[in-house]
Design a protein around this motif. Structure first.
Motif, PDB file in Angstrom:
ATOM      1  N   ASP A 180       0.962  -1.141   0.033  1.00 33.18           N
ATOM      2  CA  ASP A 180      -0.025  -0.057   0.000  1.00 33.18           C
ATOM      3  C   ASP A 180       0.874   1.266  -0.098  1.00 33.18           C
ATOM      4  N   ARG A 181       2.027   1.299  -0.559  1.00 33.72           N
ATOM      5  CA  ARG A 181       2.920   2.263  -0.727  1.00 33.72           C
ATOM      6  C   ARG A 181       2.322   3.372  -1.811  1.00 33.72           C
ATOM      7  N   ALA A 182       2.330   4.757  -1.369  1.00 36.46           N
ATOM      8  CA  ALA A 182       1.639   5.668  -2.296  1.00 36.46           C
ATOM      9  C   ALA A 182       2.265   5.559  -3.739  1.00 36.46           C
ATOM     10  N   VAL A 183       3.571   5.417  -3.696  1.00 34.87           N
ATOM     11  CA  VAL A 183       4.387   5.565  -4.963  1.00 34.87           C
ATOM     12  C   VAL A 183       3.959   4.575  -6.077  1.00 34.87           C
ATOM     13  N   LEU A 184       3.345   3.297  -5.338  1.00 35.11           N
ATOM     14  CA  LEU A 184       2.825   2.052  -6.323  1.00 35.11           C
ATOM     15  C   LEU A 184       1.436   2.101  -6.381  1.00 35.11           C
ATOM     16  N   GLN A 185       0.688   3.278  -6.161  1.00 36.26           N
ATOM     17  CA  GLN A 185      -0.997   3.357  -6.267  1.00 36.26           C
ATOM     18  C   GLN A 185      -1.181   3.932  -7.650  1.00 36.26           C
ATOM     19  N   THR A 186      -2.034   3.356  -8.212  1.00 34.02           N
ATOM     20  CA  THR A 186      -2.487   3.888  -9.544  1.00 34.02           C
ATOM     21  C   THR A 186      -3.648   4.793  -9.392  1.00 34.02           C
ATOM     22  N   THR A 187      -4.422   4.788  -8.340  1.00 36.15           N
ATOM     23  CA  THR A 187      -5.630   5.628  -8.046  1.00 36.15           C
ATOM     24  C   THR A 187      -5.227   6.772  -7.295  1.00 36.15           C
ATOM     25  N   GLY A 188      -4.034   7.068  -7.063  1.00 37.41           N
ATOM     26  CA  GLY A 188      -3.692   8.334  -6.243  1.00 37.41           C
ATOM     27  C   GLY A 188      -4.105   8.168  -4.589  1.00 37.41           C
ATOM     28  N   ASP A 189      -4.103   7.070  -4.327  1.00 38.23           N
ATOM     29  CA  ASP A 189      -4.196   6.793  -2.823  1.00 38.23           C
ATOM     30  C   ASP A 189      -2.791   7.098  -2.013  1.00 38.23           C
ATOM     31  N   LYS A 190      -2.810   7.941  -1.259  1.00 40.58           N
ATOM     32  CA  LYS A 190      -1.592   8.412  -0.463  1.00 40.58           C
ATOM     33  C   LYS A 190      -1.461   7.777   0.937  1.00 40.58           C
ATOM     34  N   ILE A 191      -2.558   7.131   1.450  1.00 43.68           N
ATOM     35  CA  ILE A 191      -2.392   6.665   2.731  1.00 43.68           C
ATOM     36  C   ILE A 191      -2.137   5.325   2.764  1.00 43.68           C
ATOM     37  N   GLN A 192      -1.286   4.891   3.630  1.00 40.70           N
ATOM     38  CA  GLN A 192      -0.780   3.504   3.808  1.00 40.70           C
ATOM     39  C   GLN A 192      -1.909   2.947   4.957  1.00 40.70           C
ATOM     40  N   ASP A 193      -3.048   2.498   4.318  1.00 37.42           N
ATOM     41  CA  ASP A 193      -4.007   1.999   5.602  1.00 37.42           C
ATOM     42  C   ASP A 193      -4.478   0.617   5.220  1.00 37.42           C
ATOM     43  N   GLU A 194      -4.101  -0.205   4.344  1.00 37.61           N
ATOM     44  CA  GLU A 194      -4.303  -1.334   4.026  1.00 37.61           C
ATOM     45  C   GLU A 194      -3.617  -2.372   4.537  1.00 37.61           C
ATOM     46  N   LYS A 195      -3.481  -2.408   5.765  1.00 41.35           N
ATOM     47  CA  LYS A 195      -2.599  -3.327   6.549  1.00 41.35           C
ATOM     48  C   LYS A 195      -3.138  -3.514   7.802  1.00 41.35           C
ATOM     49  N   GLN A 196      -2.796  -4.594   8.271  1.00 42.83           N
ATOM     50  CA  GLN A 196      -3.529  -4.877   9.757  1.00 42.83           C
ATOM     51  C   GLN A 196      -2.162  -4.919  10.635  1.00 42.83           C
ATOM     52  N   ALA A 197      -2.568  -3.915  11.852  1.00 42.87           N
ATOM     53  CA  ALA A 197      -1.416  -4.023  13.000  1.00 42.87           C
ATOM     54  C   ALA A 197      -1.336  -5.429  13.632  1.00 42.87           C
ATOM     55  N   ALA A 198      -0.522  -5.487  14.362  1.00 42.41           N
ATOM     56  CA  ALA A 198      -0.208  -6.812  15.370  1.00 42.41           C
ATOM     57  C   ALA A 198      -1.436  -7.072  16.228  1.00 42.41           C
TER      58      ALA A 198
END
Length: 168
Positions: A87-105
């Motif tokens: 979910d790194r912003a530089v790899l997003q094709t939709t302009g998504d700049k927030i790294q929120d597609e992850k699950q914390a421990a």
């Protein structure tokens, strides 16, 4: 097209019989799974925690009318990403700049209590999963993410139930 990948790690498990009626068990896994070069260089593999463990006990005791059992378990895992792009912003094709597609421990506590009457092929159990009502996400992103609206799949809430089993 994503680059080379490498995964190293360790898995172990152990069980200790602490008395004739009680044992404790545990597992541990370490995984260093990363992309080595290319577009995803340094990224973690999808749904691959670096660390995870489980602990539990199996305790039984006899009563005049049958046998009781108590089995508590706890499982834990470290942070995971839901896509190889982490979910790194530089790899997003939709302009998504927030790294929120992850699950914390997070960790989950489960409990199972059983009773089996003497000389009967039936067993009664009460059980509870996610006893502490831990909020967590099982998966995210996927097809909706391509349109800028990632889908999130919530983990199961606390679940309490009764089971009856018959062994002939």
């Amino acid at each position: 097209n994503a680059g080379e990948a490498k995964a190293t790690g360790f898995e172990g498990q152990s069980t200790f019989q602490i008395s004739p009626n009680a044992s404790v068990f545990g597992t541990y896994a370490y995984s260093q799974a990363r992309f080595g070069n290319g577009l995803f260089e340094g990224n973690r593999f999808r749904l691959s925690p670096d660390n995870s463990f489980s602990l539990g006990a199996n305790i039984g005791f006899d009563a005049p009318t049958g046998r009781f059992s108590v089995i508590p378990t706890y499982t834990w895992q470290s942070e995971v990403f839901f896509d190889n792009n982490n979910d790194r912003a530089v790899l997003q094709t939709t302009g998504d700049k927030i790294q929120d597609e992850k699950q914390a421990a997070y960790g989950l506590l489960n409990l199972r209590i059983g009773y089996q009457p003497n000389d009967r092929p039936v067993k009664f159990e009460l059980f509870a999963t996610n006893l502490l009502e831990q909020d967590y996400i099982k998966d995210a992103g996927n097809t909706g993410d391509a349109f800028g609206i990632p889908t999130f799949i919530a983990g199961e809430p606390r679940y309490v139930g009764v089971s009856v089993s018959y062994k002939h």
